[in-house]
Design an enzyme around this catalytic site. Structure first.
Site, PDB file in Angstrom:
ATOM      1  N   SER A  99     -30.979 -12.790 -25.175  1.00  0.00           N
ATOM      2  CA  SER A  99     -30.056 -11.642 -25.346  1.00  0.00           C
ATOM      3  C   SER A  99     -29.226 -12.023 -26.518  1.00  0.00           C
ATOM      4  O   SER A  99     -28.691 -13.255 -26.539  1.00  0.00           O
ATOM      5  CB  SER A  99     -29.218 -11.180 -24.209  1.00  0.00           C
ATOM      6  N   HIS A 132     -26.075  -6.202 -18.737  1.00  0.00           N
ATOM      7  CA  HIS A 132     -26.973  -6.890 -17.806  1.00  0.00           C
ATOM      8  C   HIS A 132     -26.031  -7.529 -16.609  1.00  0.00           C
ATOM      9  O   HIS A 132     -26.621  -7.447 -15.533  1.00  0.00           O
ATOM     10  CB  HIS A 132     -27.284  -8.473 -18.611  1.00  0.00           C
TER      11      HIS A 132
END
Length: 431
Positions: A308, A370
């Protein structure tokens, strides 16, 4: 002698404009036109007309809107936001009745009356539009169109909040269909991936073909009222280890990975596609559904993680890190592996991801997503995204979030206590 700046008057409310005879220079619709538009909106929700007639009137308004100028559209938004509110007297009366009924056998019935009194006619208006085959698309696009104006015109907030509430119901994940997107999907759908990709720009058709190769998976959520239009999609790489860099994943010349040896699924891009659905959550359900789907297809998969970006890191460093270090990090590509400035940057990044909260939630938007789904901060990766965008966001750093399927609830509980779940490797980087 300086003359005082001319006083700028506040914009008139639609109520003031409806009572007027002349329009101000900054107003698109004249009072007469505004009154006519309000009358046409009210006719859509007239309780004396059938659903069919109400839908016909909604279609007529949609046809007008299609050719209306942006200023005229804005006046329509203001009418929908300001003139379709719940009757304050009914609300006040129902609230008093409910308060008096608390603790008595009449409490439940009084609560129902209170809830009904607070429902605005605006909701019924949106429902009439949505009954049209193209109505949901129309409303989603409308909300997307006025999103940029919300910061400067609070009069639109009521309409925005009402639409977000309605969309959360209409686009509940129970009504969504998970579909795999492949190279054999319709070209129009593959083009949507190119258009909406928000993390790593798709540069060409060969680039998108690489992302849909045999060792990749791409899944999207679809709604029956928006056929062929993914609401959100995720790109996955199947590997035998946690990825440390985006470069090999985007390498179009690389050979596909051996699926028989794949033990790890890397979620390397998640993109929402509809600005008009802002505030409607799809991501957590999408990841869960994709994990379940991948486990069925590839039972050998044991590790589910992300690669990410860290979009808020560089801006945070500019505000919080010592100026001399920030200046050094501008030449991050020149830092040798053992350079102390490199170790320092990793330490500051670990602190940003592992400690920085805002209103009890992770400061970084991707981390917030997340970690809110139950993942933990697993590993920081140096020079993982050397693109101009990666350098601008985070000096090229990327992070792996690990989805440990047995500890998702535990991690959520920690986060609820204001503690960010992190791996030992992240804590070891703290300065």
């Amino acid at each position: 002698m300086l003359r005082p700046a001319p006083k700028v008057s506040a914009p008139r409310t639609t109520q003031e404009r409806l009572k007027a005879t002349l329009r101000h220079d900054e107003e698109a619709m004249s009072p007469r036109m505004l009154r006519q538009s309000l009358k046409e909106l009210q006719a859509i929700v007239d309780p004396l007309v059938s659903e069919v007639e109400g839908g016909r009137r909604a279609q007529a308004m949609m046809d007008w809107y299609a050719s209306a100028t942006p200023p005229h559209r804005r006046d329509l938004w203001l009418l929908m936001s300001e003139r379709f509110v719940a009757d304050p007297q009914h609300v006040k009366q129902a609230q008093a009745q409910f308060a008096a009924a608390v603790g008595t056998p009449d409490e439940a019935a009084a609560e129902v009356l209170y809830r009904r009194a607070t429902v605005s006619p605006r909701r019924r208006l949106l429902q009439r539009f949505s009954a049209n085959p193209d109505g949901v698309r129309f409303l989603v696009d409308m909300r997307a169109e006025f999103q940029p104006q919300l910061k400067t015109d609070k009069r639109l907030l009521a309409l925005d909040v009402e639409m977000e509430y309605m969309f959360s119901t209409w686009f509940d994940v129970g009504f969504l269909d998970l579909q795999r997107i492949t190279w054999d999907s319709p070209a129009s759908l593959v083009e949507k991936l190119i258009k909406y990709e928000a993390v790593h720009d798709i540069r060409s058709w060969s680039d998108v073909k690489n992302r849909l190769d045999s060792d990749r998976r791409c899944y999207g959520f679809f709604h029956p009222r928006l056929p062929g239009e993914p609401l959100i999609f995720v790109e996955v790489a199947l590997m035998n280890e946690i990825a440390a860099s985006i470069t090999p994943l985007l390498d179009e010349s690389a050979e596909p990975a051996d699926l028989d040896k794949a033990t790890t699924a890397i979620f390397y891009s998640i993109s929402n596609t509809q600005t008009g659905l802002k505030g409607v959550s799809f991501g957590d359900s999408l990841i869960k559904r994709v994990v379940e789907t991948l486990k069925q297809e590839f039972p050998r998969l044991k590790t589910f993680a992300t690669l990410s970006p860290i979009p808020g890191l560089r801006g945070w460093l500019a505000k919080n890190a010592p100026a001399e270090l920030v200046k050094t990090w501008e030449r991050v590509d020149e830092l040798a592996e053992g350079a102390p400035e490199r170790r320092t940057l990793m330490g500051w990044a670990a602190r940003y991801l592992g400690e920085e909260l805002h209103n009890g939630k992770p400061l970084d938007p991707v981390a917030r997503f997340h970690l809110g789904n139950g993942a933990r901060v697993e590993r920081l990766n140096w020079a993982a995204d050397p693109s101009a965008k990666g350098l601008k966001q985070s000096h090229g750093l990327m992070v792996n979030y690990l989805y440990d399927l047995k500890r998702l609830d535990k991690h959520r509980a920690l986060l609820a206590q204001g503690k960010i779940p992190i791996a030992a490797a992240i804590k070891d980087l703290y300065l």
